[in-house]
Enzyme design. Sequence first.
Site, PDB file in Angstrom:
ATOM      1  N   GLU A  84       0.848  -1.204   0.000  1.00 53.86           N
ATOM      2  CA  GLU A  84       0.000   0.000   0.000  1.00 53.86           C
ATOM      3  C   GLU A  84       0.877   1.245   0.000  1.00 53.86           C
ATOM      4  O   GLU A  84       2.007   1.235   0.507  1.00 53.86           O
ATOM      5  CB  GLU A  84      -0.884  -0.033   1.259  1.00 53.86           C
ATOM      6  CG  GLU A  84      -1.796   1.181   1.393  1.00 53.86           C
ATOM      7  CD  GLU A  84      -2.911   1.000   2.422  1.00 53.86           C
ATOM      8  OE1 GLU A  84      -2.834   0.052   3.230  1.00 53.86           O
ATOM      9  OE2 GLU A  84      -3.867   1.798   2.400  1.00 53.86           O
TER      10      GLU A  84
ATOM     11  N   GLU B 247      -6.195  -9.294   3.852  1.00 55.55           N
ATOM     12  CA  GLU B 247      -5.391  -8.532   4.817  1.00 55.55           C
ATOM     13  C   GLU B 247      -5.309  -9.352   6.089  1.00 55.55           C
ATOM     14  O   GLU B 247      -6.337  -9.615   6.731  1.00 55.55           O
ATOM     15  CB  GLU B 247      -5.993  -7.158   5.115  1.00 55.55           C
ATOM     16  CG  GLU B 247      -5.720  -6.142   4.035  1.00 55.55           C
ATOM     17  CD  GLU B 247      -6.123  -4.711   4.408  1.00 55.55           C
ATOM     18  OE1 GLU B 247      -6.024  -4.349   5.599  1.00 55.55           O
ATOM     19  OE2 GLU B 247      -6.544  -3.976   3.496  1.00 55.55           O
TER      20      GLU B 247
ATOM     21  N   ASN C  92     -12.434  -1.537  -0.832  1.00 54.58           N
ATOM     22  CA  ASN C  92     -11.653  -2.036   0.311  1.00 54.58           C
ATOM     23  C   ASN C  92     -12.359  -1.614   1.595  1.00 54.58           C
ATOM     24  O   ASN C  92     -12.689  -0.439   1.771  1.00 54.58           O
ATOM     25  CB  ASN C  92     -10.252  -1.415   0.307  1.00 54.58           C
ATOM     26  CG  ASN C  92      -9.516  -1.674   1.625  1.00 54.58           C
ATOM     27  OD1 ASN C  92      -9.064  -2.788   1.880  1.00 54.58           O
ATOM     28  ND2 ASN C  92      -9.425  -0.668   2.478  1.00 54.58           N
ATOM     29  N   GLU C  93     -12.610  -2.554   2.439  1.00 52.42           N
ATOM     30  CA  GLU C  93     -13.237  -2.266   3.734  1.00 52.42           C
ATOM     31  C   GLU C  93     -14.354  -1.238   3.550  1.00 52.42           C
ATOM     32  O   GLU C  93     -14.389  -0.205   4.234  1.00 52.42           O
ATOM     33  CB  GLU C  93     -12.185  -1.811   4.756  1.00 52.42           C
ATOM     34  CG  GLU C  93     -11.146  -2.884   4.995  1.00 52.42           C
ATOM     35  CD  GLU C  93     -10.247  -2.660   6.223  1.00 52.42           C
ATOM     36  OE1 GLU C  93     -10.316  -1.592   6.836  1.00 52.42           O
ATOM     37  OE2 GLU C  93      -9.484  -3.590   6.549  1.00 52.42           O
TER      38      GLU C  93
ATOM     39  N   TYR D 195      -6.746  -9.061  11.526  1.00 48.75           N
ATOM     40  CA  TYR D 195      -5.379  -8.879  12.023  1.00 48.75           C
ATOM     41  C   TYR D 195      -5.208  -9.547  13.383  1.00 48.75           C
ATOM     42  O   TYR D 195      -6.172  -9.708  14.135  1.00 48.75           O
ATOM     43  CB  TYR D 195      -5.064  -7.387  12.148  1.00 48.75           C
ATOM     44  CG  TYR D 195      -4.812  -6.722  10.817  1.00 48.75           C
ATOM     45  CD1 TYR D 195      -3.552  -6.756  10.228  1.00 48.75           C
ATOM     46  CD2 TYR D 195      -5.836  -6.070  10.133  1.00 48.75           C
ATOM     47  CE1 TYR D 195      -3.321  -6.142   8.998  1.00 48.75           C
ATOM     48  CE2 TYR D 195      -5.614  -5.462   8.902  1.00 48.75           C
ATOM     49  CZ  TYR D 195      -4.342  -5.500   8.336  1.00 48.75           C
ATOM     50  OH  TYR D 195      -4.107  -4.909   7.124  1.00 48.75           O
TER      51      TYR D 195
ATOM     52  N   GLN E 133       2.180  -6.089   5.618  1.00 50.92           N
ATOM     53  CA  GLN E 133       2.328  -5.756   4.204  1.00 50.92           C
ATOM     54  C   GLN E 133       3.715  -6.174   3.755  1.00 50.92           C
ATOM     55  O   GLN E 133       4.484  -6.701   4.540  1.00 50.92           O
ATOM     56  CB  GLN E 133       2.090  -4.276   3.996  1.00 50.92           C
ATOM     57  CG  GLN E 133       0.692  -3.825   4.390  1.00 50.92           C
ATOM     58  CD  GLN E 133       0.346  -2.436   3.864  1.00 50.92           C
ATOM     59  OE1 GLN E 133       1.101  -1.780   3.164  1.00 50.92           O
ATOM     60  NE2 GLN E 133      -0.836  -1.964   4.269  1.00 50.92           N
TER      61      GLN E 133
HETATM   62  O1  AHR Z   1      -3.033  -2.516   6.246  1.00 48.10           O
HETATM   63  C1  AHR Z   1      -3.321  -1.282   6.810  1.00 48.10           C
HETATM   64  C2  AHR Z   1      -4.791  -0.921   6.709  1.00 48.10           C
HETATM   65  O2  AHR Z   1      -5.565  -1.827   7.429  1.00 48.10           O
HETATM   66  C3  AHR Z   1      -5.388  -0.955   5.331  1.00 48.10           C
HETATM   67  O3  AHR Z   1      -5.158   0.199   4.613  1.00 48.10           O
HETATM   68  C4  AHR Z   1      -6.853  -1.107   5.616  1.00 48.10           C
HETATM   69  O4  AHR Z   1      -7.540  -1.749   4.598  1.00 48.10           O
HETATM   70  C5  AHR Z   1      -6.882  -1.863   6.923  1.00 48.10           C
HETATM   71  O5  AHR Z   1      -7.726  -1.303   7.843  1.00 48.10           O
END
Ligand code: AHR
Length: 530
Positions: A56, A335, A203-204, A280, A384
């Site tokens: 990103e 992600e 995205n999201e 995450y 990432q």
């Molecule tokens: O990976 C960092 C961020 O986490 C991304 O931009 C977003 O999609 C997520 O909330």
Amino acid sequence: MTGRLCMLLVATLAIVVTPGYGAGADPRHDAVVEVQIDPATAGPGIDPNIFGQFAEHLGAGIYGGIWVGRDSSIPNVRGIRSDVVGALRALHVPNVRWPGGCFADEYHWRDGVGASQQRKVTLNSNWGGSVEPNAFGSDEFMDFIEQIGSEAYLSINVGSGTPREAADWLAYLTAPVSTSAGQERAGNGHAAPYRIKFLGIGNESWGCGGAMSPEYYLNQLKIYSRFVRNFNPLQSGDQTMRRIAVGADGADTSYVEADMHAWHDRVWSWSFEGLSLHSYTSAGWPPAHPSEHFDEREYALFLKDTLGMDALIGKHSALMDRYDPDRKVALAVDEWGVWLAPLPGSNPGFLVQQNSLRDGIVAALNLNIFARHAERVRMANIAQMVNVLQSMIITQNDRMVLTPTYHVFRMYVPFQNAQRIAVRLDAGVYAHDGIVLPRLDALAAVDAQHRIWLAAVNLDPTREAPLAIAAGQGHAHSAKGEVLTAQRVDSVNSFAAPDAVAPRPIAATLEAGKLMLLLPAKSVAVVQIQ
Ligand code: AHR
């Protein structure tokens, strides 16, 4: 057959004990764990795309990490740093998701094409408000993809863009030179249409992508999936572009339910082939746990948190099964990774963290989980790639360090495209401070050359695990590969000590007809069995 059924990991202390092997008198080291691999029970293929990456425009993820510019003194090819490309090539990166993340929903592709001096300079309002020079745009990204030998996973702007803007972008990238869009691309140096293998539609969208209700997003999805076309004539058959819809935010099922219900009742004009899941490992939110100098409780806490990925995937898969029992739609965990507190002194908007042995173990556990759900999970993108969150590589000016997570991804390359096979072992227990976890985790697969691979993880930070490996009816006579461990669970690679956490060779010994592999404490091993 589900991943859980396929691999029997019995959480019990009653492990088979064969005295006399391994580290000597301490009985804690002596319990031999029988590992049964059954090559005859071939499961689904492990999609190489589960080893995908995410790059990103965020902090030094692109600028400094990948792009240094053509005039840089750092060795580069057309502005893209050569050391990073070389390291990534060894990972056989199957796909790279770009340009975001939250950044994608404010990205306007036209700002990043054409003569570099004329590109718009903007601000990256999502990530630290830094200046975005747009020097790394579509053509540079595609060049990067080509240099590392990967595929493009483009995330289009649904939040603040329009269907027309996105359609024009795909035309610019994929239309033949007989069109104006193709002419423009050719004018910028690339006559042949690019290959865009994956298209992320938003995205999201439940969060930074516009806080849309599932119903509102669904209407957008129908429009974008119909009108954002890929014109590359070479992309037919299994090269056809796959569209990934926005799916779950962690355990929330509202998008999954809405998307899959609509997909089930879809009409000819729209569809999607993948559904995203973002999750995450942060042991709480906002991320506040340190990425270095942590103790065993932190270690155990993060392993526990990350093992929740299995139930999460199980939950979303079960819901998808209701509408898609044939599993045509892939679950794309696009992600995932460890998200920790920003390193002291760093810009909090740049998501800078260290990467420890623990994080390498987290990576291995997740890759094993994805492979155990291979029937549904056919894509995943760790967050990432460089310098951001759980990255593969950390750069500083002209220097580069490979993280423990990088090493795990490199060790797992043989699992790309291999076929999962059954592996049975008594996982045992590792308990610390009230946190109870399996002590062992394993994945086995057979590759196209009929070679058998075993990945074994020892979560216990103090007890090594002697494994007695049997593979099928025949007598396996060797197991050789690499193991990743270090002095401490929080050991990291730094510029001062770049190899504090580095793989080293490991091999089994043949003892009384048994293949004995001593798995060090807190380690990940990948071996080929013959
Ligand atoms: O990976 C960092 C961020 O986490 C991304 O931009 C977003 O999609 C997520 O909330």
